[in-house]
Design an enzyme around this catalytic site. Structure first.
Site, mmCIF file in Angstrom:
data_model
loop_
_atom_site.group_PDB
_atom_site.id
_atom_site.type_symbol
_atom_site.label_atom_id
_atom_site.label_comp_id
_atom_site.label_asym_id
_atom_site.label_seq_id
_atom_site.Cartn_x
_atom_site.Cartn_y
_atom_site.Cartn_z
ATOM 1 N N LYS A 13 0.890 -1.286 0.099
ATOM 2 C CA LYS A 13 0.043 -0.023 0.008
ATOM 3 C C LYS A 13 0.742 1.241 0.001
ATOM 4 O O LYS A 13 0.536 2.247 -0.562
ATOM 5 C CB LYS A 13 -0.973 0.124 1.121
ATOM 6 C CG LYS A 13 -1.961 -1.006 1.141
ATOM 7 C CD LYS A 13 -3.131 -0.914 2.355
ATOM 8 C CE LYS A 13 -3.969 -2.002 2.465
ATOM 9 N NZ LYS A 13 -4.816 -1.672 3.627
ATOM 10 N N ASP A 70 -9.223 1.721 5.022
ATOM 11 C CA ASP A 70 -9.735 0.476 5.414
ATOM 12 C C ASP A 70 -10.524 0.035 4.283
ATOM 13 O O ASP A 70 -10.985 0.670 3.400
ATOM 14 C CB ASP A 70 -10.875 0.495 6.411
ATOM 15 C CG ASP A 70 -11.147 -0.717 7.131
ATOM 16 O OD1 ASP A 70 -10.359 -1.752 7.284
ATOM 17 O OD2 ASP A 70 -12.084 -0.950 7.607
ATOM 18 N N ARG A 182 -8.919 0.748 -4.412
ATOM 19 C CA ARG A 182 -7.797 1.297 -3.653
ATOM 20 C C ARG A 182 -7.247 2.632 -4.561
ATOM 21 O O ARG A 182 -7.209 3.611 -4.190
ATOM 22 C CB ARG A 182 -6.643 0.616 -3.104
ATOM 23 C CG ARG A 182 -5.854 1.154 -2.138
ATOM 24 C CD ARG A 182 -4.875 0.338 -1.595
ATOM 25 N NE ARG A 182 -5.713 -0.817 -0.573
ATOM 26 C CZ ARG A 182 -5.828 -2.130 -0.929
ATOM 27 N NH1 ARG A 182 -5.452 -2.590 -2.240
ATOM 28 N NH2 ARG A 182 -6.890 -2.767 -0.207
#
Ligand code: IMP
Length: 197
Positions: A13, A70, A182
């Site tokens: 990430k 999240d 994302r």
């Protein structure tokens, strides 16, 4: 140069967010790079609640702008489960393979048109002056009959994207990032940050 902390321990990430925000005049730091090592319990009922809790907690400790995310999988036939419990579905020690098998078992015999699902990602930004904003990205798909593909992580091998005729585990990372929940939430957060920093 200004800096922000991205509140995750996930190196994948961090890499992705550094890449997407690289043309903003702000330096992105991981929790580790900021010298922070704490566990924050994700006990909210929504992706928003969990992302905001993580971002605000680290912002209050550091006084810095903090981003947190999240994410999870919503399966319509399972009333949007596993949702915020995606990481823990099947118990805290269940492997990705076991979690995927649990979903496949719960959907056994369910027709394709009822196997709709989506990945959701919410990113929260907590600013030192108190403002909190969130962005949300989704990608629609269907739960495959069996796992395929070796890339990605988590539920990728069973998440089939009809428009690309493959699972997200069969996509190369650049392809997945360009269309993923994302990637979309990060792109929108980039636009929000551009107006604020
Ligand atoms: P978290 O946002 O890091 O807490 O991730 C929650 C869980 O959702 C992960 O452990 C995965 O099981 C699932 N998940 C979130 N995004 C993805 C994805 O892009 N592919 C596969 N699984 C995902």
């Amino acid at each position: 140069m200004k800096s922000l902390i991205f509140a995750t321990k996930n190196q994948g990430k961090i890499k992705e967010i550094k890449e997407i925000l690289k043309d903003l005049p702000i330096q992105v730091q991981s929790l580790e790079e900021a010298g922070i090592d704490i566990e924050i319990e994700e006990d909210g009922m929504t992706f928003e609640a969990n992302a905001i809790k993580k971002a605000k907690t680290i912002m209050e400790i550091t006084g810095n702008l903090v981003l947190a995310d999240d994410s999870g999988l919503e399966v319509d036939y399972l009333d949007k489960k596993p949702g915020v419990y995606s990481a823990r579905f099947g118990g805290p020690s269940a492997t990705d393979e076991e979690k995927n098998q649990k979903i496949l078992n719960l959907l056994q015999g369910v027709a394709e048109e009822k196997r709709t699902a989506r990945f959701v990602c919410v990113i929260a930004a907590a600013f030192p002056r108190g403002e909190v904003i969130t962005t949300r990205g989704t990608i629609e798909g269907i739960i495959a009959e069996k796992p395929s593909g070796e890339n990605g992580f988590g539920y990728d091998p069973i998440f089939y994207v009809p428009a690309y005729q493959c699972t997200t585990a069969e996509m190369v990372p650049e392809q997945k990032n360009a269309i993923s929940h994302r990637g979309k939430a990060l792109q929108e957060m980039k636009q929000q940050l551009e107006q604020r920093i």
